[in-house]
Design an enzyme around this catalytic site. Structure first.
Site, PDB file in Angstrom:
ATOM      1  N   LYS A  77      11.074  22.632   3.448  1.00  0.00           N
ATOM      2  CA  LYS A  77      11.136  23.986   2.902  1.00  0.00           C
ATOM      3  C   LYS A  77      12.565  24.508   2.926  1.00  0.00           C
ATOM      4  CE  LYS A  77       9.036  28.590   3.253  1.00  0.00           C
ATOM      5  NZ  LYS A  77       7.941  29.391   3.821  1.00  0.00           N
ATOM      6  N   ARG A 105      -1.841  23.209   1.902  1.00  0.00           N
ATOM      7  CA  ARG A 105      -1.226  22.131   2.673  1.00  0.00           C
ATOM      8  C   ARG A 105      -1.550  20.801   2.024  1.00  0.00           C
ATOM      9  NH1 ARG A 105      -3.838  23.998   7.339  1.00  0.00           N
ATOM     10  NH2 ARG A 105      -2.572  25.689   8.093  1.00  0.00           N
ATOM     11  N   ARG A 126       4.729  34.917   4.138  1.00  0.00           N
ATOM     12  CA  ARG A 126       3.399  35.251   3.661  1.00  0.00           C
ATOM     13  C   ARG A 126       2.432  35.451   4.816  1.00  0.00           C
ATOM     14  NH1 ARG A 126       0.367  31.734   1.124  1.00  0.00           N
ATOM     15  NH2 ARG A 126      -0.890  33.321   0.133  1.00  0.00           N
TER      16      ARG A 126
END
Length: 312
Positions: free
Chosen positions: A173, A310, A108
């Site tokens: 992730k 975040r 992104r």
């Protein structure tokens, strides 16, 4: 088993020194070898390379019919770039492009997506929507849910979702989604859905990225990773979603997405192009896929195309 440099050289018609140079280049691209003086070389984690026939045998016949072509490349800059080129030339939904390695993969907001050789699923699916951009609301979240559901069934570990497009294993992730759109001269929307999933990352990648990352080989089941099987499940799930996606479709998926939301009811910071925009408590997403943040000033609804998120 081990192979001596001399034996490899004779098989390839090159010198032992040339064998060593080739192995060094493969190591630089992410492959690992054991080297023992007197015994030779051994490929530490052999890769199951992508194979169209193997992929299609794992995909249900009714979904296979929707896939016009599966293009497999060893090395590309970006599978999204490749997929949009193919889509614009063939003008038909069901384009699938996969690569063993990406040299300029994107995340992104232009961030780099590291994609070492044979270490993950780097693929893009091209689709054409006649109803324009309005039909695509919430699509990035819907694709994330579809991929998470596909992986659950193969790795035996629950995959979480982090708004707007991250796949998570715990707080690390595992992968991500990148959707790019192009309008053609007839008002149709050409959509490329990029999916990146870490499968068997080489050592040192986490240090390069600078954040916690996970791969499928490290999941709790400790199963051997079957790349073509898992790749097929990802492709099948995304193609099935795209074939039936339209205006308001995400509303029916919202509850399932929220059950996987790793930031639900957690304090968060929302950052936009101009920096910190708001601080509050994440309260899931609405029927359009917008993030809901409870702030001292009230509820805020954040569009997925404008911010990153975040945990505080």
């Amino acid at each position: 088993c081990f192979h001596s440099g001399q034996a490899l050289g004779e098989e390839l018609g090159i010198s032992r020194a040339a064998v060593w140079k080739k192995l060094r280049r493969w190591q630089q691209r992410g492959l690992s070898f054991d080297v023992i003086p007197g015994k030779g070389y051994r490929w530490r984690n052999p890769v199951e390379w992508w194979d169209e026939r193997a992929l299609r045998q794992y995909i249900r016949p009714e979904i296979n019919k929707l896939i016009g072509q599966i293009q497999i490349e060893q090395r590309v800059d970006s599978t999204n770039n490749l997929a949009i080129d193919v889509l614009q030339s063939c003008h038909q939904s069901g384009v699938v492009c996969i690569a063993e390695e990406q040299t300029a993969g994107r995340g992104r907001r232009g961030r780099q997506w590291l994609a070492p050789l044979g270490a993950g699923f780097y693929g893009s699916i091209g689709w054409i929507f006649d109803d324009g951009v309005a039909a695509l609301q919430g699509l990035s979240l819907a694709v994330g849910l579809a991929v998470a559901q596909a992986l659950d069934g193969e790795i035996g570990a629950p995959v979480g979702l982090k708004w707007p497009n991250d796949l998570m294993l715990g707080d690390a992730k595992l992968g991500g989604i990148l959707i790019e759109m192009h309008l053609d001269g007839e008002g149709r929307c050409l959509v490329v859905v990029g999916v990146g999933v870490n499968m068997m990352l080489p050592p040192g990648v986490e240090q390069q990225v600078g954040r916690k990352i996970a791969d499928l080989s490290g999941c709790a089941t400790k199963m051997a990773i079957q790349r073509n099987l898992i790749g097929a499940r990802i492709i099948e799930s995304v193609v099935a979603l795209l074939s039936d996606y339209g205006v308001g479709a995400f509303a029916g998926m919202r509850e399932a997405w929220c059950r996987r939301d790793v930031l639900s009811n957690m304090p968060v910071e929302v950052h936009g192009g101009s920096g910190l925009e708001s601080v509050g408590i994440a309260r899931g997403v609405d029927v359009h896929g917008s993030l809901i943040v409870e702030t001292p000033a009230g509820m805020k609804y954040i569009n997925s195309g404008e911010v990153s998120l975040r945990g505080v």
